[in-house]
Design a protein around this motif. Structure first.
Motif, PDB file in Angstrom:
ATOM      1  N   ASP A 170      -2.556   4.943  45.439  1.00 50.91           N
ATOM      2  CA  ASP A 170      -4.075   4.681  46.033  1.00 50.91           C
ATOM      3  C   ASP A 170      -4.340   3.191  45.875  1.00 50.91           C
ATOM      4  O   ASP A 170      -5.285   2.764  46.439  1.00 50.91           O
ATOM      5  N   ASP A 171      -3.342   2.301  45.193  1.00 54.07           N
ATOM      6  CA  ASP A 171      -3.532   1.086  45.352  1.00 54.07           C
ATOM      7  C   ASP A 171      -4.973   0.617  44.603  1.00 54.07           C
ATOM      8  O   ASP A 171      -5.621  -0.107  44.855  1.00 54.07           O
ATOM      9  N   SER A 172      -4.965   1.469  43.175  1.00 57.50           N
ATOM     10  CA  SER A 172      -6.392   1.297  42.501  1.00 57.50           C
ATOM     11  C   SER A 172      -6.078   0.288  41.693  1.00 57.50           C
ATOM     12  O   SER A 172      -4.933   0.047  41.133  1.00 57.50           O
ATOM     13  N   ASP A 173      -7.200  -0.145  41.294  1.00 52.65           N
ATOM     14  CA  ASP A 173      -7.383  -1.483  40.164  1.00 52.65           C
ATOM     15  C   ASP A 173      -7.675  -0.757  38.746  1.00 52.65           C
ATOM     16  O   ASP A 173      -7.720  -1.512  37.777  1.00 52.65           O
ATOM     17  N   ALA A 174      -8.055   0.630  38.711  1.00 51.81           N
ATOM     18  CA  ALA A 174      -8.305   1.150  37.619  1.00 51.81           C
ATOM     19  C   ALA A 174      -8.127   2.777  37.590  1.00 51.81           C
ATOM     20  O   ALA A 174      -8.326   3.265  38.573  1.00 51.81           O
ATOM     21  N   ILE A 175      -8.409   3.318  36.309  1.00 45.38           N
ATOM     22  CA  ILE A 175      -8.182   4.775  36.418  1.00 45.38           C
ATOM     23  C   ILE A 175      -9.193   5.169  35.442  1.00 45.38           C
ATOM     24  O   ILE A 175      -9.687   4.553  34.423  1.00 45.38           O
ATOM     25  N   VAL A 176      -9.983   6.392  35.940  1.00 49.58           N
ATOM     26  CA  VAL A 176     -10.998   6.987  35.281  1.00 49.58           C
ATOM     27  C   VAL A 176     -10.380   8.129  34.908  1.00 49.58           C
ATOM     28  O   VAL A 176      -9.733   8.965  35.444  1.00 49.58           O
ATOM     29  N   LEU A 177     -10.428   8.601  33.518  1.00 48.45           N
ATOM     30  CA  LEU A 177      -9.893   9.698  32.967  1.00 48.45           C
ATOM     31  C   LEU A 177     -11.065  10.727  33.275  1.00 48.45           C
ATOM     32  O   LEU A 177     -12.235  10.846  32.727  1.00 48.45           O
ATOM     33  N   GLY A 178     -10.511  12.028  33.664  1.00 47.09           N
ATOM     34  CA  GLY A 178     -11.197  12.846  34.104  1.00 47.09           C
ATOM     35  C   GLY A 178     -11.479  14.308  33.171  1.00 47.09           C
ATOM     36  O   GLY A 178     -11.559  15.362  33.595  1.00 47.09           O
ATOM     37  N   CYS A 179     -11.521  13.662  31.869  1.00 42.63           N
ATOM     38  CA  CYS A 179     -11.709  15.024  30.909  1.00 42.63           C
ATOM     39  C   CYS A 179     -11.956  14.137  29.748  1.00 42.63           C
ATOM     40  O   CYS A 179     -11.533  13.090  29.309  1.00 42.63           O
ATOM     41  N   ALA A 180     -13.052  14.769  28.905  1.00 38.38           N
ATOM     42  CA  ALA A 180     -13.590  13.973  27.491  1.00 38.38           C
ATOM     43  C   ALA A 180     -12.453  14.214  26.453  1.00 38.38           C
ATOM     44  O   ALA A 180     -12.246  13.506  25.757  1.00 38.38           O
ATOM     45  N   GLY A 181     -11.324  15.312  26.914  1.00 39.22           N
ATOM     46  CA  GLY A 181     -10.253  15.557  25.908  1.00 39.22           C
ATOM     47  C   GLY A 181      -9.146  14.489  26.071  1.00 39.22           C
ATOM     48  O   GLY A 181      -8.232  14.440  25.183  1.00 39.22           O
ATOM     49  N   MET A 182      -9.312  13.455  26.892  1.00 39.22           N
ATOM     50  CA  MET A 182      -8.447  12.456  27.127  1.00 39.22           C
ATOM     51  C   MET A 182      -9.000  11.150  26.588  1.00 39.22           C
ATOM     52  O   MET A 182      -8.283  10.177  26.699  1.00 39.22           O
ATOM     53  N   ALA A 183     -10.411  11.130  25.771  1.00 40.36           N
ATOM     54  CA  ALA A 183     -10.650  10.104  25.506  1.00 40.36           C
ATOM     55  C   ALA A 183     -10.204   8.847  24.554  1.00 40.36           C
ATOM     56  O   ALA A 183     -10.437   7.989  24.513  1.00 40.36           O
ATOM     57  N   ASP A 184      -9.153   9.808  23.854  1.00 37.41           N
ATOM     58  CA  ASP A 184      -8.544   9.047  22.768  1.00 37.41           C
ATOM     59  C   ASP A 184      -7.114   8.305  23.259  1.00 37.41           C
ATOM     60  O   ASP A 184      -6.542   7.530  22.524  1.00 37.41           O
ATOM     61  N   LEU A 185      -7.109   8.412  24.454  1.00 37.05           N
ATOM     62  CA  LEU A 185      -5.636   7.874  25.045  1.00 37.05           C
ATOM     63  C   LEU A 185      -5.814   6.490  25.756  1.00 37.05           C
ATOM     64  O   LEU A 185      -4.738   5.987  26.319  1.00 37.05           O
ATOM     65  N   CYS A 186      -7.065   6.036  25.663  1.00 38.91           N
ATOM     66  CA  CYS A 186      -7.211   4.798  26.632  1.00 38.91           C
ATOM     67  C   CYS A 186      -6.176   3.722  26.129  1.00 38.91           C
ATOM     68  O   CYS A 186      -5.515   3.041  27.172  1.00 38.91           O
ATOM     69  N   ASP A 187      -6.160   3.188  24.883  1.00 36.81           N
ATOM     70  CA  ASP A 187      -5.169   2.320  24.397  1.00 36.81           C
ATOM     71  C   ASP A 187      -3.686   2.428  25.023  1.00 36.81           C
ATOM     72  O   ASP A 187      -3.066   1.566  25.581  1.00 36.81           O
ATOM     73  N   TYR A 188      -3.379   3.601  24.733  1.00 36.21           N
ATOM     74  CA  TYR A 188      -1.947   4.087  25.263  1.00 36.21           C
ATOM     75  C   TYR A 188      -1.784   3.940  26.852  1.00 36.21           C
ATOM     76  O   TYR A 188      -0.686   3.331  27.381  1.00 36.21           O
ATOM     77  N   LEU A 189      -2.643   4.471  27.591  1.00 32.88           N
ATOM     78  CA  LEU A 189      -2.568   4.571  28.789  1.00 32.88           C
ATOM     79  C   LEU A 189      -2.771   3.085  29.352  1.00 32.88           C
ATOM     80  O   LEU A 189      -1.938   2.712  30.471  1.00 32.88           O
ATOM     81  N   THR A 190      -3.594   2.221  28.996  1.00 38.48           N
ATOM     82  CA  THR A 190      -3.599   1.026  29.212  1.00 38.48           C
ATOM     83  C   THR A 190      -2.261   0.019  29.210  1.00 38.48           C
ATOM     84  O   THR A 190      -1.853  -0.478  30.216  1.00 38.48           O
ATOM     85  N   GLU A 191      -1.535   0.153  28.050  1.00 33.63           N
ATOM     86  CA  GLU A 191      -0.275  -0.307  27.966  1.00 33.63           C
ATOM     87  C   GLU A 191       0.733   0.206  28.890  1.00 33.63           C
ATOM     88  O   GLU A 191       1.645  -0.592  29.164  1.00 33.63           O
TER      89      GLU A 191
END
Length: 246
Positions: A170-191
């Protein structure tokens, strides 16, 4: 200030993840209370699930109103019952998809959504249109991981792979996580991805906190006024014009 974060499904383990992520961003003097719906599906992965989750959600909103809660977060990416909840509440009610998509627009020209099952892709597309986000939302990508399996550490790599593929496609600049159950993965996924990862639970919590801090409340006129009185029958008998009986 009291903010109630409502998990509209009945899985308490997911509420614990949601609670931790919401509390992590709350400011001094803000009390975050994450609650689990007492009726409805164990996870929300279809229009059917979403419809059956709404009564339990509204019951929690009504209970919060009786207890003097200042604002609410709906912690499900489908934002189920959002407009009905706004009719019941005096303070602001924010859905996590709504908050996350708006936050993403501040961080780049476009974002992708990474969600759970493929059958929910259309719902995420519809939400982007509802919130006026079509021009920013460049794609919605499914991991095909059921909501109740998101706590398995082995699925983190699958989610990361899907995020990287979404950015490339998508040539996107950011990712929106599409489930509240993914809420704790931000740091890992950013890295793993090198782009901003937006968790709607945190974004919505801060949105509610900001509105309450500004002294802003829901408009009491028009569409979001208290619903007009009328009889309710069967299992919905306790749902009065001022909201469900707590």
């Amino acid at each position: 200030m009291r903010i109630r974060v409502v998990n509209p499904n009945t899985t308490a383990a997911m509420t614990a993840v949601i609670d931790e992520c919401a509390r992590a961003v709350a400011g001094p003097g803000t009390v975050v209370e994450a609650v689990t719906s007492t009726m409805g599906p164990a996870s929300i992965e279809s229009h059917y699930d979403e419809a059956l989750a709404v009564p339990g959600l509204l019951a929690e909103i009504a209970r919060g109103e009786a207890e003097g809660v200042d604002g609410y977060v709906i912690a499900c990416f489908g934002d189920p019952g959002l407009y009905a909840a706004r009719e019941l509440a005096r303070g602001p009610v924010i859905g996590i998809a709504e908050a996350a998509m708006h936050a993403a627009t501040h961080l780049g020209r476009g974002f992708s959504v990474v969600t759970t099952l493929a059958r929910t892709v259309g719902q995420a597309v519809d939400l982007a249109e509802r919130y006026g986000m079509q021009r920013f939302c460049r794609g919605v990508h499914a991991t095909d991981i059921p909501v109740l399996e998101l706590d398995d550490p082995k699925v983190r790599a699958v989610i990361a792979d899907t995020c990287r593929a979404a950015v490339a496609a998508d040539d996107s600049d950011a990712i929106v996580l599409g489930c509240a159950g993914m809420a704790d993965l931000c740091d890992y996924l950013t890295e793993e991805t090198g782009v901003p990862i937006i968790d709607g639970v945190a974004a919505a919590t801060l949105s509610v906190q900001s509105l309450v801090t500004l002294g802003l409340r829901k408009s009491g006129r028009g569409e979001f006024a208290t619903p007009p009185p009328k009889p309710h029958t069967g299992p919905l008998t306790p749902f009065t014009p001022n909201g469900p009986t707590p």
